[in-house]
Design a protein around this motif. Structure first.
Motif, PDB file in Angstrom:
ATOM      1  N   VAL A  47       0.831  -1.208   0.000  1.00 53.80           N
ATOM      2  CA  VAL A  47       0.000   0.000   0.000  1.00 53.80           C
ATOM      3  C   VAL A  47       0.864   1.256   0.000  1.00 53.80           C
ATOM      4  CG1 VAL A  47      -1.767   1.301   1.230  1.00 53.80           C
ATOM      5  CG2 VAL A  47      -1.869  -1.208   1.188  1.00 53.80           C
ATOM      6  N   ALA A  48       1.760   1.350   0.977  1.00 53.31           N
ATOM      7  CA  ALA A  48       2.581   2.548   1.109  1.00 53.31           C
ATOM      8  C   ALA A  48       3.758   2.252   2.018  1.00 53.31           C
ATOM      9  CB  ALA A  48       1.758   3.706   1.674  1.00 53.31           C
ATOM     10  N   ALA A  49       4.779   3.093   1.923  1.00 58.34           N
ATOM     11  CA  ALA A  49       5.929   2.934   2.806  1.00 58.34           C
ATOM     12  C   ALA A  49       6.601   4.279   3.000  1.00 58.34           C
ATOM     13  CB  ALA A  49       6.923   1.927   2.240  1.00 58.34           C
ATOM     14  N   ILE A  50       7.337   4.393   4.093  1.00 61.68           N
ATOM     15  CA  ILE A  50       8.052   5.617   4.393  1.00 61.68           C
ATOM     16  C   ILE A  50       9.414   5.262   4.955  1.00 61.68           C
ATOM     17  CG2 ILE A  50       7.001   5.790   6.699  1.00 61.68           C
ATOM     18  CD1 ILE A  50       7.015   8.879   6.249  1.00 61.68           C
ATOM     19  N   GLY A  51      10.434   5.960   4.491  1.00 62.43           N
ATOM     20  CA  GLY A  51      11.780   5.689   4.937  1.00 62.43           C
ATOM     21  C   GLY A  51      11.992   6.046   6.393  1.00 62.43           C
ATOM     22  N   PHE A  52      13.118   5.589   6.955  1.00 63.25           N
ATOM     23  CA  PHE A  52      13.363   5.802   8.379  1.00 63.25           C
ATOM     24  C   PHE A  52      13.463   7.287   8.717  1.00 63.25           C
ATOM     25  CE2 PHE A  52      17.724   7.306   8.707  1.00 63.25           C
ATOM     26  CZ  PHE A  52      18.232   7.022   7.453  1.00 63.25           C
ATOM     27  N   ASP A  53      13.892   8.086   7.728  1.00 64.09           N
ATOM     28  CA  ASP A  53      14.039   9.518   7.977  1.00 64.09           C
ATOM     29  C   ASP A  53      12.811  10.313   7.561  1.00 64.09           C
ATOM     30  OD1 ASP A  53      16.167  10.111   5.049  1.00 64.09           O
ATOM     31  OD2 ASP A  53      14.193   9.194   5.282  1.00 64.09           O
ATOM     32  N   GLY A  54      11.813   9.626   7.064  1.00 65.24           N
ATOM     33  CA  GLY A  54      10.585  10.299   6.678  1.00 65.24           C
ATOM     34  C   GLY A  54      10.653  11.041   5.363  1.00 65.24           C
ATOM     35  N   VAL A  55      11.811  10.997   4.715  1.00 62.63           N
ATOM     36  CA  VAL A  55      11.976  11.750   3.472  1.00 62.63           C
ATOM     37  C   VAL A  55      11.394  11.002   2.283  1.00 62.63           C
ATOM     38  CG1 VAL A  55      13.662  12.702   1.858  1.00 62.63           C
ATOM     39  CG2 VAL A  55      14.007  12.946   4.328  1.00 62.63           C
ATOM     40  N   GLY A  56      11.705   9.730   2.178  1.00 61.60           N
ATOM     41  CA  GLY A  56      11.227   8.939   1.051  1.00 61.60           C
ATOM     42  C   GLY A  56       9.910   8.272   1.355  1.00 61.60           C
ATOM     43  N   THR A  57       8.980   8.396   0.419  1.00 59.66           N
ATOM     44  CA  THR A  57       7.698   7.699   0.557  1.00 59.66           C
ATOM     45  C   THR A  57       7.354   7.049  -0.770  1.00 59.66           C
ATOM     46  OG1 THR A  57       6.443   9.689  -0.030  1.00 59.66           O
ATOM     47  CG2 THR A  57       6.801   9.273   2.317  1.00 59.66           C
ATOM     48  N   GLY A  58       6.587   5.994  -0.711  1.00 62.88           N
ATOM     49  CA  GLY A  58       6.154   5.305  -1.915  1.00 62.88           C
ATOM     50  C   GLY A  58       4.764   4.750  -1.731  1.00 62.88           C
ATOM     51  N   TYR A  59       4.063   4.607  -2.839  1.00 63.04           N
ATOM     52  CA  TYR A  59       2.677   4.167  -2.785  1.00 63.04           C
ATOM     53  C   TYR A  59       2.406   3.112  -3.841  1.00 63.04           C
ATOM     54  CZ  TYR A  59       2.125   8.305   0.069  1.00 63.04           C
ATOM     55  OH  TYR A  59       2.246   9.236   1.064  1.00 63.04           O
ATOM     56  N   GLY A  60       1.546   2.203  -3.481  1.00 57.69           N
ATOM     57  CA  GLY A  60       1.065   1.250  -4.452  1.00 57.69           C
ATOM     58  C   GLY A  60       0.061   1.916  -5.369  1.00 57.69           C
ATOM     59  N   HIS A  61      -0.209   1.274  -6.473  1.00 55.49           N
ATOM     60  CA  HIS A  61      -1.086   1.875  -7.475  1.00 55.49           C
ATOM     61  C   HIS A  61      -2.450   2.218  -6.893  1.00 55.49           C
ATOM     62  CE1 HIS A  61      -2.824   2.707 -11.379  1.00 55.49           C
ATOM     63  NE2 HIS A  61      -3.793   1.870 -11.122  1.00 55.49           N
ATOM     64  N   SER A  62      -2.974   1.379  -6.046  1.00 54.05           N
ATOM     65  CA  SER A  62      -4.317   1.610  -5.506  1.00 54.05           C
ATOM     66  C   SER A  62      -4.348   2.753  -4.500  1.00 54.05           C
ATOM     67  CB  SER A  62      -4.835   0.331  -4.833  1.00 54.05           C
ATOM     68  OG  SER A  62      -3.981  -0.042  -3.774  1.00 54.05           O
ATOM     69  N   ALA A  63      -3.195   3.118  -3.974  1.00 55.80           N
ATOM     70  CA  ALA A  63      -3.136   4.144  -2.936  1.00 55.80           C
ATOM     71  C   ALA A  63      -2.763   5.527  -3.467  1.00 55.80           C
ATOM     72  CB  ALA A  63      -2.129   3.746  -1.868  1.00 55.80           C
ATOM     73  N   GLU A  64      -2.154   5.574  -4.608  1.00 52.99           N
ATOM     74  CA  GLU A  64      -1.674   6.850  -5.148  1.00 52.99           C
ATOM     75  C   GLU A  64      -2.810   7.845  -5.306  1.00 52.99           C
ATOM     76  OE1 GLU A  64       0.347   5.869  -8.747  1.00 52.99           O
ATOM     77  OE2 GLU A  64       2.259   5.543  -7.734  1.00 52.99           O
ATOM     78  N   GLY A  65      -2.561   9.044  -4.781  1.00 52.58           N
ATOM     79  CA  GLY A  65      -3.535  10.114  -4.909  1.00 52.58           C
ATOM     80  C   GLY A  65      -4.619  10.116  -3.849  1.00 52.58           C
ATOM     81  N   ARG A  66      -4.741   9.034  -3.088  1.00 53.65           N
ATOM     82  CA  ARG A  66      -5.789   8.964  -2.060  1.00 53.65           C
ATOM     83  C   ARG A  66      -5.226   8.751  -0.660  1.00 53.65           C
ATOM     84  NH1 ARG A  66      -9.467   4.811  -2.209  1.00 53.65           N
ATOM     85  NH2 ARG A  66      -7.926   3.395  -3.121  1.00 53.65           N
ATOM     86  N   PHE A  67      -4.111   8.060  -0.560  1.00 57.97           N
ATOM     87  CA  PHE A  67      -3.532   7.730   0.742  1.00 57.97           C
ATOM     88  C   PHE A  67      -2.251   8.527   0.956  1.00 57.97           C
ATOM     89  CE2 PHE A  67      -5.255   3.060   0.790  1.00 57.97           C
ATOM     90  CZ  PHE A  67      -6.541   3.556   0.610  1.00 57.97           C
ATOM     91  N   THR A  68      -1.976   8.836   2.215  1.00 60.64           N
ATOM     92  CA  THR A  68      -0.751   9.533   2.585  1.00 60.64           C
ATOM     93  C   THR A  68      -0.137   8.857   3.795  1.00 60.64           C
ATOM     94  OG1 THR A  68      -1.658  11.648   1.792  1.00 60.64           O
ATOM     95  CG2 THR A  68       0.269  11.734   3.240  1.00 60.64           C
ATOM     96  N   VAL A  69       1.148   8.525   3.673  1.00 58.11           N
ATOM     97  CA  VAL A  69       1.860   7.912   4.791  1.00 58.11           C
ATOM     98  C   VAL A  69       2.760   8.957   5.438  1.00 58.11           C
ATOM     99  CG1 VAL A  69       3.734   7.078   3.297  1.00 58.11           C
ATOM    100  CG2 VAL A  69       3.281   5.955   5.515  1.00 58.11           C
ATOM    101  N   SER A  70       2.824   8.938   6.761  1.00 56.78           N
ATOM    102  CA  SER A  70       3.648   9.903   7.488  1.00 56.78           C
ATOM    103  C   SER A  70       4.141   9.257   8.766  1.00 56.78           C
ATOM    104  CB  SER A  70       2.850  11.173   7.790  1.00 56.78           C
ATOM    105  OG  SER A  70       1.744  10.867   8.625  1.00 56.78           O
ATOM    106  N   ARG A  71       5.104   9.898   9.399  1.00 58.31           N
ATOM    107  CA  ARG A  71       5.603   9.372  10.661  1.00 58.31           C
ATOM    108  C   ARG A  71       5.856  10.502  11.634  1.00 58.31           C
ATOM    109  NH1 ARG A  71      10.204   5.536   9.252  1.00 58.31           N
ATOM    110  NH2 ARG A  71      10.726   5.588  11.479  1.00 58.31           N
ATOM    111  N   ASP A  72       5.647  10.211  12.912  1.00 60.66           N
ATOM    112  CA  ASP A  72       5.872  11.153  14.000  1.00 60.66           C
ATOM    113  C   ASP A  72       6.986  10.570  14.856  1.00 60.66           C
ATOM    114  OD1 ASP A  72       5.854  12.607  16.381  1.00 60.66           O
ATOM    115  OD2 ASP A  72       3.698  12.975  16.261  1.00 60.66           O
ATOM    116  N   ASN A  73       8.173  11.114  14.706  1.00 64.10           N
ATOM    117  CA  ASN A  73       9.317  10.540  15.404  1.00 64.10           C
ATOM    118  C   ASN A  73       9.191  10.662  16.920  1.00 64.10           C
ATOM    119  OD1 ASN A  73      10.447   9.838  12.986  1.00 64.10           O
ATOM    120  ND2 ASN A  73      11.772  11.634  12.874  1.00 64.10           N
ATOM    121  N   ALA A  74       8.593  11.726  17.371  1.00 62.81           N
ATOM    122  CA  ALA A  74       8.460  11.941  18.814  1.00 62.81           C
ATOM    123  C   ALA A  74       7.576  10.877  19.463  1.00 62.81           C
ATOM    124  CB  ALA A  74       7.904  13.327  19.088  1.00 62.81           C
ATOM    125  N   LYS A  75       6.641  10.365  18.696  1.00 57.89           N
ATOM    126  CA  LYS A  75       5.698   9.393  19.247  1.00 57.89           C
ATOM    127  C   LYS A  75       5.969   7.964  18.779  1.00 57.89           C
ATOM    128  CE  LYS A  75       1.937  12.760  19.586  1.00 57.89           C
ATOM    129  NZ  LYS A  75       0.541  13.090  19.187  1.00 57.89           N
TER     130      LYS A  75
END
Length: 123
Positions: A47-75
């Motif tokens: 579906v989606a992935a995010i790099g350890f530093d939060g800079v790189g993200t990628g999405y599967g075809h079904s998720a592109e344009g509708r889904f957003t992956v993010s990370r909160d390092n503090a939490k």
């Protein structure tokens, strides 16, 4: 090491939902996190992935344009924001972690997995 996915539920088509993945602090800062889903009898799907530093993200075809992956390092949390949900998005959603500089779209590269959280989208 633990990953715990949450936030699934029953929604209507067109609704939004945010999934959360709590990741053990011991690996959070050095591991990429991916989201996969599976709706039997289909294979597990990236579906989606995010790099350890939060800079790189990628999405599967079904998720592109509708889904957003993010990370909160503090939490030590990774989120999957899903908008404009469709019935075909119905599946168990899993978060997983891998130690890599970028991220992978292949489930075989992920070392740690959380339990699934079920998303059901009604038409």
């Amino acid at each position: 090491v633990q990953l715990q996915a949450s936030g699934g539920g029953l929604v209507q088509a067109g609704d939004s939902l945010r999934l959360s993945c709590k990741v053990s602090k011991q690996i959070f800062s050095t591991y990429a996190v991916g989201w996969f889903r599976q709706a039997p009898p289909k294979d597990r799907e990236f579906v989606a992935a995010i790099g350890f530093d939060g800079v790189g993200t990628g999405y599967g075809h079904s998720a592109e344009g509708r889904f957003t992956v993010s990370r909160d390092n503090a939490k030590s949390m990774v989120y999957l924001e899903m908008n404009n949900l469709k019935p075909e998005d119905t599946a168990a959603y899993y978060c997983a972690a891998e130690r890599t500089n970028g991220y992978s779209t292949s489930e075989r590269d992920y070392h740690y997995w959380g339990q699934g959280t079920l998303v059901t989208v009604s038409s």
